[in-house]
Design an enzyme around this catalytic site. Sequence first.
Site, PDB file in Angstrom:
ATOM      1  CG  LEU A  86      -2.039  -1.133   1.081  1.00 30.73           C
ATOM      2  CD1 LEU A  86      -2.776  -1.292   2.399  1.00 30.73           C
ATOM      3  CD2 LEU A  86      -3.032  -0.804  -0.031  1.00 30.73           C
ATOM      4  CB  THR A  88       5.679   3.348   1.675  1.00 31.47           C
ATOM      5  OG1 THR A  88       6.668   3.526   2.709  1.00 31.47           O
ATOM      6  CG2 THR A  88       6.372   3.279   0.323  1.00 31.47           C
ATOM      7  CB  CYS A 181       3.062  -0.535   4.858  1.00 34.76           C
ATOM      8  SG  CYS A 181       4.742  -0.061   4.395  1.00 34.76           S
TER       9      CYS A 181
END
Length: 246
Positions: A86, A88, A181
């Site tokens: 996801l 970052t 994340c």
Amino acid sequence: MVASNVLKRFSTFFLKTIPYEKAYYLQKRLTNWHLTSPKQAQSVMLLLEHSPVYTVGLRSSVYNEVEENRLKMLGADFFRSNRGGLITFHGPGQLVVYPIFNMTRNELGIKRYVDSLEETIIKLLHKRYQLSGERSPHTGVWIGNNKICAMGINVQRKIASHGLALNCDIDLQWFSHIVACGIHGKGVTSLSKETSSQIQVSHLLQPFVSSFEETFDWKSSAPITTLDPELDNDQLFEMIKELSNN
């Protein structure tokens, strides 16, 4: 250690600080090299830092245009990538490593590869800084409840790209604007924070390569080559291709 009967070789290149988008498309060029010229293409490792950027992986639809614009207003770029994972942040003070290679030729599956990347970092932290890096149910390497190294890879027709980001002396404030994340209730940390000293990316280049060599039982074919990040991707690709085949 990743067992093998054949010594695997790879070439390492340091690109200093380079925009994420530029490195993304350079990786695509190198991946395509493996796909179109499998007998000639060589394993390559790119070592670099990024200018400030928030990136999202394959599930990027979670982050709409409003969220994208909010993050851009902070002064960072925003990029939708083809890596796993996801959201970052990447920025100065973070060692980013992109190994690009044929997984079948190197006898690796995805789980084994990610486990070995984690082991590379865990060994590096222990040997160089006496820090106890740990695995968790979430990918990456942690110190307690704080992630010190994020990982996200892409595999296209057995060609691996993307990789990991190890926080050295990065400004951790950038992470306060996101759920890093996508993991709630966890934090982030850096080598500088954990050791109470300034650990620059340049300090980690050769130690990381050495830890990678030990874990994977591969060998760098030459000392790390520094490339000019101001060159365009055509020039960088041709230089990497030429130097890798020497």
